[in-house]
Design a protein around this motif. Structure first.
Motif, PDB file in Angstrom:
ATOM      1  N   THR A  81     -30.899  49.141  12.001  1.00 13.94           N
ATOM      2  CA  THR A  81     -31.652  49.345  10.758  1.00 13.94           C
ATOM      3  C   THR A  81     -32.727  48.288  10.503  1.00 13.94           C
ATOM      4  OG1 THR A  81     -29.875  48.250   9.515  1.00 13.94           O
ATOM      5  CG2 THR A  81     -29.815  50.667   9.627  1.00 13.94           C
ATOM      6  N   HIS A  82     -33.041  47.476  11.512  1.00 14.52           N
ATOM      7  CA  HIS A  82     -34.192  46.577  11.418  1.00 14.52           C
ATOM      8  C   HIS A  82     -34.716  46.351  12.838  1.00 14.52           C
ATOM      9  CE1 HIS A  82     -31.838  43.179  12.942  1.00 14.52           C
ATOM     10  NE2 HIS A  82     -32.893  42.392  12.832  1.00 14.52           N
ATOM     11  N   ASP A  83     -35.850  45.719  12.961  1.00 11.01           N
ATOM     12  CA  ASP A  83     -36.448  45.487  14.278  1.00 11.01           C
ATOM     13  C   ASP A  83     -36.141  44.059  14.728  1.00 11.01           C
ATOM     14  OD1 ASP A  83     -37.953  45.150  16.558  1.00 11.01           O
ATOM     15  OD2 ASP A  83     -39.827  45.860  15.681  1.00 11.01           O
ATOM     16  N   PRO A  84     -35.203  43.887  15.659  1.00 10.52           N
ATOM     17  CA  PRO A  84     -34.832  42.545  16.105  1.00 10.52           C
ATOM     18  C   PRO A  84     -35.782  41.969  17.157  1.00 10.52           C
ATOM     19  CG  PRO A  84     -33.513  44.146  17.255  1.00 10.52           C
ATOM     20  CD  PRO A  84     -34.382  44.911  16.283  1.00 10.52           C
ATOM     21  N   THR A  85     -36.902  42.650  17.388  1.00  7.46           N
ATOM     22  CA  THR A  85     -37.837  42.199  18.436  1.00  7.46           C
ATOM     23  C   THR A  85     -39.106  41.580  17.870  1.00  7.46           C
ATOM     24  OG1 THR A  85     -39.034  44.305  18.629  1.00  7.46           O
ATOM     25  CG2 THR A  85     -37.006  44.058  19.930  1.00  7.46           C
ATOM     26  N   THR A  86     -39.232  41.543  16.553  1.00  9.58           N
ATOM     27  CA  THR A  86     -40.428  40.945  15.958  1.00  9.58           C
ATOM     28  C   THR A  86     -40.079  39.574  15.397  1.00  9.58           C
ATOM     29  OG1 THR A  86     -40.015  42.114  13.874  1.00  9.58           O
ATOM     30  CG2 THR A  86     -41.551  43.138  15.411  1.00  9.58           C
ATOM     31  N   LEU A  87     -40.787  38.570  15.858  1.00  9.17           N
ATOM     32  CA  LEU A  87     -40.508  37.202  15.448  1.00  9.17           C
ATOM     33  C   LEU A  87     -41.064  36.942  14.044  1.00  9.17           C
ATOM     34  CD1 LEU A  87     -39.314  34.489  16.354  1.00  9.17           C
ATOM     35  CD2 LEU A  87     -41.598  33.889  17.198  1.00  9.17           C
ATOM     36  N   ASN A  88     -40.177  36.529  13.153  1.00 11.89           N
ATOM     37  CA  ASN A  88     -40.572  36.124  11.794  1.00 11.89           C
ATOM     38  C   ASN A  88     -41.309  37.209  11.019  1.00 11.89           C
ATOM     39  OD1 ASN A  88     -39.441  33.618  12.338  1.00 11.89           O
ATOM     40  ND2 ASN A  88     -41.360  32.823  13.141  1.00 11.89           N
ATOM     41  N   SER A  89     -40.882  38.447  11.200  1.00 20.78           N
ATOM     42  CA  SER A  89     -41.486  39.525  10.408  1.00 20.78           C
ATOM     43  C   SER A  89     -40.645  40.787  10.497  1.00 20.78           C
ATOM     44  CB  SER A  89     -42.912  39.816  10.883  1.00 20.78           C
ATOM     45  OG  SER A  89     -42.908  40.432  12.143  1.00 20.78           O
ATOM     46  N   GLN A  90     -40.796  41.595   9.473  1.00 22.83           N
ATOM     47  CA  GLN A  90     -40.264  42.950   9.434  1.00 22.83           C
ATOM     48  C   GLN A  90     -41.301  43.768   8.681  1.00 22.83           C
ATOM     49  OE1 GLN A  90     -37.215  44.400  10.731  1.00 22.83           O
ATOM     50  NE2 GLN A  90     -37.457  42.482  11.861  1.00 22.83           N
ATOM     51  N   GLY A  91     -41.908  44.715   9.372  1.00 22.47           N
ATOM     52  CA  GLY A  91     -42.951  45.514   8.731  1.00 22.47           C
ATOM     53  C   GLY A  91     -44.076  44.620   8.256  1.00 22.47           C
ATOM     54  N   ALA A  92     -44.454  44.785   6.992  1.00 18.22           N
ATOM     55  CA  ALA A  92     -45.551  43.999   6.418  1.00 18.22           C
ATOM     56  C   ALA A  92     -45.102  42.621   5.935  1.00 18.22           C
ATOM     57  CB  ALA A  92     -46.184  44.767   5.260  1.00 18.22           C
ATOM     58  N   ASP A  93     -43.785  42.372   5.907  1.00 18.19           N
ATOM     59  CA  ASP A  93     -43.265  41.079   5.461  1.00 18.19           C
ATOM     60  C   ASP A  93     -43.375  40.078   6.609  1.00 18.19           C
ATOM     61  OD1 ASP A  93     -42.533  42.037   2.921  1.00 18.19           O
ATOM     62  OD2 ASP A  93     -40.619  42.770   3.680  1.00 18.19           O
ATOM     63  N   ARG A  94     -44.108  38.986   6.372  1.00 21.30           N
ATOM     64  CA  ARG A  94     -44.366  37.990   7.419  1.00 21.30           C
ATOM     65  C   ARG A  94     -43.932  36.601   6.962  1.00 21.30           C
ATOM     66  NH1 ARG A  94     -45.309  41.693  10.664  1.00 21.30           N
ATOM     67  NH2 ARG A  94     -47.264  42.789  10.804  1.00 21.30           N
ATOM     68  N   GLY A  95     -43.386  35.830   7.901  1.00 26.15           N
ATOM     69  CA  GLY A  95     -42.972  34.455   7.634  1.00 26.15           C
ATOM     70  C   GLY A  95     -41.563  34.220   8.143  1.00 26.15           C
ATOM     71  N   THR A  96     -41.225  32.952   8.326  1.00 25.30           N
ATOM     72  CA  THR A  96     -39.899  32.612   8.858  1.00 25.30           C
ATOM     73  C   THR A  96     -38.771  33.093   7.946  1.00 25.30           C
ATOM     74  OG1 THR A  96     -40.007  30.430   7.825  1.00 25.30           O
ATOM     75  CG2 THR A  96     -40.726  30.595  10.128  1.00 25.30           C
ATOM     76  N   GLN A  97     -39.063  33.272   6.668  1.00 21.29           N
ATOM     77  CA  GLN A  97     -38.043  33.744   5.733  1.00 21.29           C
ATOM     78  C   GLN A  97     -37.634  35.192   6.018  1.00 21.29           C
ATOM     79  OE1 GLN A  97     -41.213  33.025   4.990  1.00 21.29           O
ATOM     80  NE2 GLN A  97     -41.983  34.181   3.260  1.00 21.29           N
ATOM     81  N   TYR A  98     -38.408  35.908   6.848  1.00 22.98           N
ATOM     82  CA  TYR A  98     -38.103  37.300   7.187  1.00 22.98           C
ATOM     83  C   TYR A  98     -37.589  37.450   8.614  1.00 22.98           C
ATOM     84  CZ  TYR A  98     -40.688  38.113   2.908  1.00 22.98           C
ATOM     85  OH  TYR A  98     -41.111  38.086   1.608  1.00 22.98           O
ATOM     86  N   ARG A  99     -37.148  36.363   9.223  1.00 24.64           N
ATOM     87  CA  ARG A  99     -36.695  36.423  10.608  1.00 24.64           C
ATOM     88  C   ARG A  99     -35.390  37.210  10.744  1.00 24.64           C
ATOM     89  NH1 ARG A  99     -35.718  31.230   8.703  1.00 24.64           N
ATOM     90  NH2 ARG A  99     -33.647  30.322   9.029  1.00 24.64           N
ATOM     91  N   SER A 100     -35.135  37.627  11.959  1.00 24.73           N
ATOM     92  CA  SER A 100     -33.895  38.306  12.298  1.00 24.73           C
ATOM     93  C   SER A 100     -32.889  37.242  12.712  1.00 24.73           C
ATOM     94  CB  SER A 100     -34.135  39.288  13.446  1.00 24.73           C
ATOM     95  OG  SER A 100     -32.924  39.884  13.856  1.00 24.73           O
ATOM     96  N   ALA A 101     -31.745  37.205  12.022  1.00 21.13           N
ATOM     97  CA  ALA A 101     -30.760  36.158  12.308  1.00 21.13           C
ATOM     98  C   ALA A 101     -29.349  36.620  11.969  1.00 21.13           C
ATOM     99  CB  ALA A 101     -31.086  34.889  11.527  1.00 21.13           C
TER     100      ALA A 101
END
Length: 185
Positions: A81-101
């Motif tokens: 239910t999310h993209d674990p291949t984009t570093l520090n972003s999900q969709g239009a949300d950008r920044g380390t606060q949006y990382r996959s962890a």
């Protein structure tokens, strides 16, 4: 973390409004709390998190009954239910606060997370490399009250319609058997 047969899982997969909405709907999940973890300052506020300078991720703390849903199943839903291949972003949300962890609470959770990622890589589930970090859970700070239960209280807002609804549609299709009974009907 175990208490009265309730265990805790902590994930970050972009905006916590999205991940909270997904995991609230699962059978065996008792509570989902939006918050911040993985950073360097104590008691951060949303306005500080959005700068990306605190190192915190927007995360959710899930309290669940492992007799009804396993940690492995929670991780399978997390990765679907999310993209674990984009570093520090999900969709239009950008920044380390949006990382996959994945913030594990014990060695068993760490091992399961590593196994799931290895399987996803070996099975070529994603075209790009998985960048999800696996980190021991440190302090978790609850987000401000207006962030809690956000989707359920604001589902008609544009962000919810365009970003969260597709995740819920995928959840409803792919993991229908894992949904709470009242949602399945």
């Amino acid at each position: 973390m175990k208490e009265n047969n309730i265990e805790t899982a902590v994930f970050a997969g972009g905006c916590f409004w999205c991940t909270e909405a997904v995991f609230q709907r699962l059978e065996g999940v008792h509570k989902v709390i939006s918050g911040y973890t993985g950073g360097t300052i104590k008691n951060p506020a949303y306005r500080e998190i959005t700068t990306g300078r605190t190192g915190h991720a927007e995360a959710i703390k899930i309290e669940y009954d492992p007799n009804l849903i396993s940690y492995k199943e929670l991780l399978e839903i997390f990765f679907a239910t999310h993209d674990p291949t984009t570093l520090n972003s999900q969709g239009a949300d950008r920044g380390t606060q949006y990382r996959s962890a994945i913030f594990y609470v014990d060695e068993q959770q760490q091992q399961i997370a590593e196994q799931i990622i290895a399987t996803l890589k070996n099975d070529f589930v994603f075209d790009d490399p998985i960048v999800t970090e696996i980190t021991k859970l440190g302090p978790f700070y609850n987000a401000e009250g207006y962030h809690q239960d956000y989707y359920n209280q604001n589902s008609s807002q544009g962000y919810c319609q365009f970003v969260i609804n597709p995740k819920l549609n995928k959840l409803n299709t792919t993991f229908k058997n894992k949904l709470k009974k009242e949602i399945q009907n």
